[in-house]
Motif scaffolding. Structure first.
Motif, PDB file in Angstrom:
ATOM      1  N   ARG B 175      -4.133  -5.855  -8.408  1.00 42.98           N
ATOM      2  CA  ARG B 175      -4.367  -4.563  -7.734  1.00 42.98           C
ATOM      3  C   ARG B 175      -3.166  -3.745  -7.515  1.00 42.98           C
ATOM      4  N   THR B 176      -3.151  -2.723  -6.734  1.00 41.15           N
ATOM      5  CA  THR B 176      -2.164  -1.901  -6.258  1.00 41.15           C
ATOM      6  C   THR B 176      -2.078  -1.867  -4.656  1.00 41.15           C
ATOM      7  N   TYR B 177      -0.946  -2.113  -4.288  1.00 46.75           N
ATOM      8  CA  TYR B 177      -0.766  -2.005  -2.761  1.00 46.75           C
ATOM      9  C   TYR B 177      -0.022  -0.778  -2.399  1.00 46.75           C
ATOM     10  N   THR B 178      -0.506  -0.102  -1.559  1.00 40.61           N
ATOM     11  CA  THR B 178       0.148   1.211  -1.181  1.00 40.61           C
ATOM     12  C   THR B 178       0.905   0.917   0.139  1.00 40.61           C
ATOM     13  N   ALA B 179       2.276   1.688   0.251  1.00 39.74           N
ATOM     14  CA  ALA B 179       2.991   1.453   1.448  1.00 39.74           C
ATOM     15  C   ALA B 179       2.087   1.510   2.732  1.00 39.74           C
ATOM     16  N   ASN B 180       2.340   0.654   3.580  1.00 41.40           N
ATOM     17  CA  ASN B 180       1.590   0.544   4.962  1.00 41.40           C
ATOM     18  C   ASN B 180       0.072   0.502   4.725  1.00 41.40           C
ATOM     19  N   ASN B 181      -0.383  -0.186   3.714  1.00 48.50           N
ATOM     20  CA  ASN B 181      -1.653  -0.256   3.193  1.00 48.50           C
ATOM     21  C   ASN B 181      -2.504   1.003   3.616  1.00 48.50           C
ATOM     22  N   GLU B 182      -1.940   2.090   3.177  1.00 50.13           N
ATOM     23  CA  GLU B 182      -2.584   3.568   3.397  1.00 50.13           C
ATOM     24  C   GLU B 182      -2.456   4.412   2.426  1.00 50.13           C
ATOM     25  N   LEU B 183      -3.401   5.216   2.313  1.00 55.17           N
ATOM     26  CA  LEU B 183      -3.229   6.412   1.108  1.00 55.17           C
ATOM     27  C   LEU B 183      -2.897   7.395   1.802  1.00 55.17           C
ATOM     28  N   GLU B 184      -1.593   7.980   1.962  1.00 48.88           N
ATOM     29  CA  GLU B 184      -1.088   9.058   2.512  1.00 48.88           C
ATOM     30  C   GLU B 184       0.282   9.594   1.907  1.00 48.88           C
ATOM     31  N   TYR B 185       0.421  10.905   1.987  1.00 45.00           N
ATOM     32  CA  TYR B 185       1.500  11.548   1.459  1.00 45.00           C
ATOM     33  C   TYR B 185       2.712  11.043   2.267  1.00 45.00           C
ATOM     34  N   TRP B 186       3.925  10.686   1.517  1.00 45.25           N
ATOM     35  CA  TRP B 186       5.315  10.587   1.924  1.00 45.25           C
ATOM     36  C   TRP B 186       5.229   9.091   2.614  1.00 45.25           C
ATOM     37  N   SER B 187       3.880   8.367   2.520  1.00 49.32           N
ATOM     38  CA  SER B 187       4.323   7.033   3.163  1.00 49.32           C
ATOM     39  C   SER B 187       5.045   6.385   2.510  1.00 49.32           C
ATOM     40  N   THR B 188       5.869   5.579   2.826  1.00 45.42           N
ATOM     41  CA  THR B 188       6.707   4.532   2.147  1.00 45.42           C
ATOM     42  C   THR B 188       7.150   3.383   2.935  1.00 45.42           C
ATOM     43  N   GLN B 189       7.278   2.154   2.485  1.00 54.79           N
ATOM     44  CA  GLN B 189       7.620   0.901   3.110  1.00 54.79           C
ATOM     45  C   GLN B 189       8.507   0.352   2.353  1.00 54.79           C
ATOM     46  N   ASP B 190       9.560  -0.674   2.942  1.00 52.95           N
ATOM     47  CA  ASP B 190      10.404  -1.690   2.376  1.00 52.95           C
ATOM     48  C   ASP B 190       9.488  -2.500   1.286  1.00 52.95           C
ATOM     49  N   ALA B 191      10.339  -2.585   0.087  1.00 54.50           N
ATOM     50  CA  ALA B 191       9.748  -3.284  -1.001  1.00 54.50           C
ATOM     51  C   ALA B 191       9.394  -4.626  -0.721  1.00 54.50           C
ATOM     52  N   MET B 192      10.248  -5.469   0.212  1.00 57.72           N
ATOM     53  CA  MET B 192       9.878  -7.006   0.577  1.00 57.72           C
ATOM     54  C   MET B 192       8.908  -6.905   1.515  1.00 57.72           C
ATOM     55  N   GLU B 193       9.079  -5.896   2.546  1.00 55.59           N
ATOM     56  CA  GLU B 193       7.878  -5.808   3.513  1.00 55.59           C
ATOM     57  C   GLU B 193       6.320  -5.825   2.851  1.00 55.59           C
ATOM     58  N   MET B 194       6.288  -4.845   1.751  1.00 56.56           N
ATOM     59  CA  MET B 194       5.211  -4.582   0.990  1.00 56.56           C
ATOM     60  C   MET B 194       4.929  -6.036   0.253  1.00 56.56           C
ATOM     61  N   ASP B 195       5.753  -6.474   0.034  1.00 56.98           N
ATOM     62  CA  ASP B 195       5.392  -7.806  -0.892  1.00 56.98           C
ATOM     63  C   ASP B 195       4.908  -8.830   0.111  1.00 56.98           C
ATOM     64  N   ARG B 196       5.361  -8.933   1.225  1.00 61.99           N
ATOM     65  CA  ARG B 196       4.742  -9.748   2.264  1.00 61.99           C
ATOM     66  C   ARG B 196       3.278  -9.586   2.701  1.00 61.99           C
ATOM     67  N   ASP B 197       3.447  -8.257   3.230  1.00 63.70           N
ATOM     68  CA  ASP B 197       2.114  -7.581   3.887  1.00 63.70           C
ATOM     69  C   ASP B 197       0.951  -7.706   2.706  1.00 63.70           C
ATOM     70  N   SER B 198       1.202  -7.459   1.483  1.00 63.02           N
ATOM     71  CA  SER B 198       0.302  -7.653   0.369  1.00 63.02           C
ATOM     72  C   SER B 198      -0.425  -9.057   0.158  1.00 63.02           C
ATOM     73  N   HIS B 199       0.389 -10.108   0.409  1.00 61.22           N
ATOM     74  CA  HIS B 199       0.224 -11.345   0.153  1.00 61.22           C
ATOM     75  C   HIS B 199       0.127 -11.732  -1.376  1.00 61.22           C
ATOM     76  N   ALA B 200       0.982 -10.929  -2.032  1.00 61.21           N
ATOM     77  CA  ALA B 200       1.149 -10.874  -3.559  1.00 61.21           C
ATOM     78  C   ALA B 200       1.948 -12.207  -3.801  1.00 61.21           C
ATOM     79  N   ILE B 201       1.370 -12.637  -5.116  1.00 64.24           N
ATOM     80  CA  ILE B 201       2.269 -13.623  -5.756  1.00 64.24           C
ATOM     81  C   ILE B 201       3.327 -13.136  -6.604  1.00 64.24           C
TER      82      ILE B 201
END
Lengths: 82, 381
Positions: B175-201
């Motif tokens: 899948r694709t995980y978007t920053a802050n789990n939202e589809l928003e213009y200018w939305s960004t999030q720290d890469a490692m935070e996204m990694d944890r929030d998305s429960h990605a392997i």
């Protein structure tokens, strides 16, 4: 008329400056897509028209200057006769 | 009169610059400002629609007790035609024990239906019944990841790159995980935070969709924008097929009508239709130098690969040019490969740890990441 005659070359310079800035920006970040948008196309068309108008004006001025010079100097044949 | 001439000239020059700036401003507004405003308005409309849907479902849902109704999933999983989610419904054992024994009838155990997906059957050699994790691999009944670190030297310096070979049971795992789990213009999030929030392997940096004012962008089956892109397009269909298109080689409506799980806008597309390096790539000078890179490759439905190239680190890895990256994918045997956001964004994480060495060390906020995940894998570690 004098205002428009002064405006055209200046407009030409301004538009080309803007165009050049966009080209430089695009080199740094092509993701912005400045050179691929419709606005850029409009700018190019405006630049082209302004350039043509400036060139036509320059050509007109040149012809006018040539005519004035001819009026001041008599033709070569007349000079020889004198 | 002559004394005034320099002042007049100065005025003329300033006026020229101002008119140029005005023209520039207009172009920037129409190219970026207007699409940004439109994107924001679309985001607001989408948010309002989502809230309205949630309220409607809360009203409709049976509310017998004091319990609040279950939250409605805001992002439905990408529909898959070829692959059904595996192991979701295990048939309950037949309760014919006591009655059957009393009547002397020996119950014949019904054969357990094969709940495996088409991809699980096809790639059975790569999946395991139990979760097996090592420093460089992860295998389970639904996901198989093997990461290798390799070196590339085109004669002008060494480059280190990481290849993750991926098999998934369904597109729910890719899948694709978007920053802050939202589809928003200018939305960004720290890469490692996204990694944890998305429960990605496994993750790699995506196409930074949130900084793109226009394009054809789909995330997990949800259409975010449907403009014709200015760059190459990469589409992952619901069937698991991945295809790359040049910017004039597709029609948005046609592609969308075929069922799109993901559509990424960045590029360029790295391989030609025969899986070979293209003769040339349309690149600006700034991105044509060796750089850290991030890219996704495709073999067949259910089998993909991620490649991340480390770069801008003297003595360790200088990075790759786009043709060099394409050569890597050609050697891997991919039929389609697509370049994603590189430079300081290029990152691969595995088991919530950085796997690649990001060029800026401290990391960067990203717009989105491509992830491989599996429900509840963290509890089974």
């Amino acid at each position: 008329m004098k205002f428009w005659r002064a405006l055209v070359p200046n407009l030409c310079i301004s538009l080309w400056l803007a165009l050049l800035t966009l080209v430089i920006l695009d080199q740094y970040n092509p993701m912005l897509g400045f050179l691929k948008g419709r606005a850029f196309l409009v700018l190019i068309v405006l630049c082209a028209f302004a350039s043509i108008a400036a060139a036509a004006q320059l050509y007109g001025d040149y012809r006018q200057a040539l005519r004035r010079r001819r009026r001041r100097r008599p033709p070569v044949d007349e000079q020889e006769q004198l | 009169m002559r004394n005034n001439r320099p002042k007049e000239l100065w005025k003329v020059v300033v006026a020229d610059i101002l008119v140029g700036a005005l023209a520039l401003g207009l172009v920037v507004f129409f190219q970026l400002g207007l699409p940004i405003l439109q994107a924001k308005s679309r985001s607001r409309a989408r948010q309002a629609q989502r809230e309205q849907q949630e309220q409607t479902v809360q009203v409709i849902a049976p509310n017998g007790g004091a319990e609040t109704p279950a939250a409605v999933p805001t992002e439905p999983p990408a529909p898959t035609e070829a692959a059904e989610p595996a192991g979701e419904e295990t048939p309950a054992p037949q309760e014919n024990g006591l009655d059957g024994l009393a009547s002397g009838v020996v119950p014949t155990p019904e054969p357990t239906p094969d709940t495996r997906t088409e991809w699980q059957i096809r790639f059975a050699d790569h999946f395991t019944d139990e979760v097996v994790i090592t420093d460089h691999s992860y295998t389970s009944p639904q996901v198989s990841i093997t990461i290798e670190t390799k070196e590339f030297d085109a004669g002008n310096g060494k480059s280190v790159y990481h290849v993750a070979d991926i098999y998934v049971a369904s597109l729910d795992n890719f899948r694709t995980y978007t920053a802050n789990n939202e589809l928003e213009y200018w939305s960004t999030q720290d890469a490692m935070e996204m990694d944890r929030d998305s429960h990605a392997i496994l993750t790699i940096s995506g196409d930074f969709y949130s900084y793109q004012p226009k394009g054809f962008l789909v995330r997990n089956g949800e259409l975010y924008m449907s403009d014709q892109t200015w760059c190459d397009l990469c589409v992952l269909y619901d069937s698991g097929v991945m295809a790359c298109y040049g910017r004039d080689e597709y029609v948005v409506e046609d592609v969308w009508s075929r069922g799109v799980a993901q559509a990424w806008n960045f590029g360029p597309s790295l391989l030609d239709e025969n899986g070979h390096v293209k003769p040339d790539y349309e690149l600006s000078e700034a991105v044509s130098f060796p750089n850290p890179r991030s890219a996704v490759g495709y073999y067949e439905p259910g089998h993909y690969c991620f490649v991340v190239v480390d770069g801008r680190q003297d003595g360790y890895s200088k990075g790759m040019t786009v043709p060099e990256l394409a050569q890597v994918f050609e050697e891997l045997g991919c039929t389609c490969a697509y370049n994603l956001d590189g430079g300081g964004s290029a990152l691969m994480t595995f088991l919530h740890e950085r796997y690649s060495r990001q060029s800026n060390g401290a990391g960067r906020e990203l717009g989105d990441m491509l992830i491989v995940t599996e429900e509840g894998w963290e509890d089974r570690r």
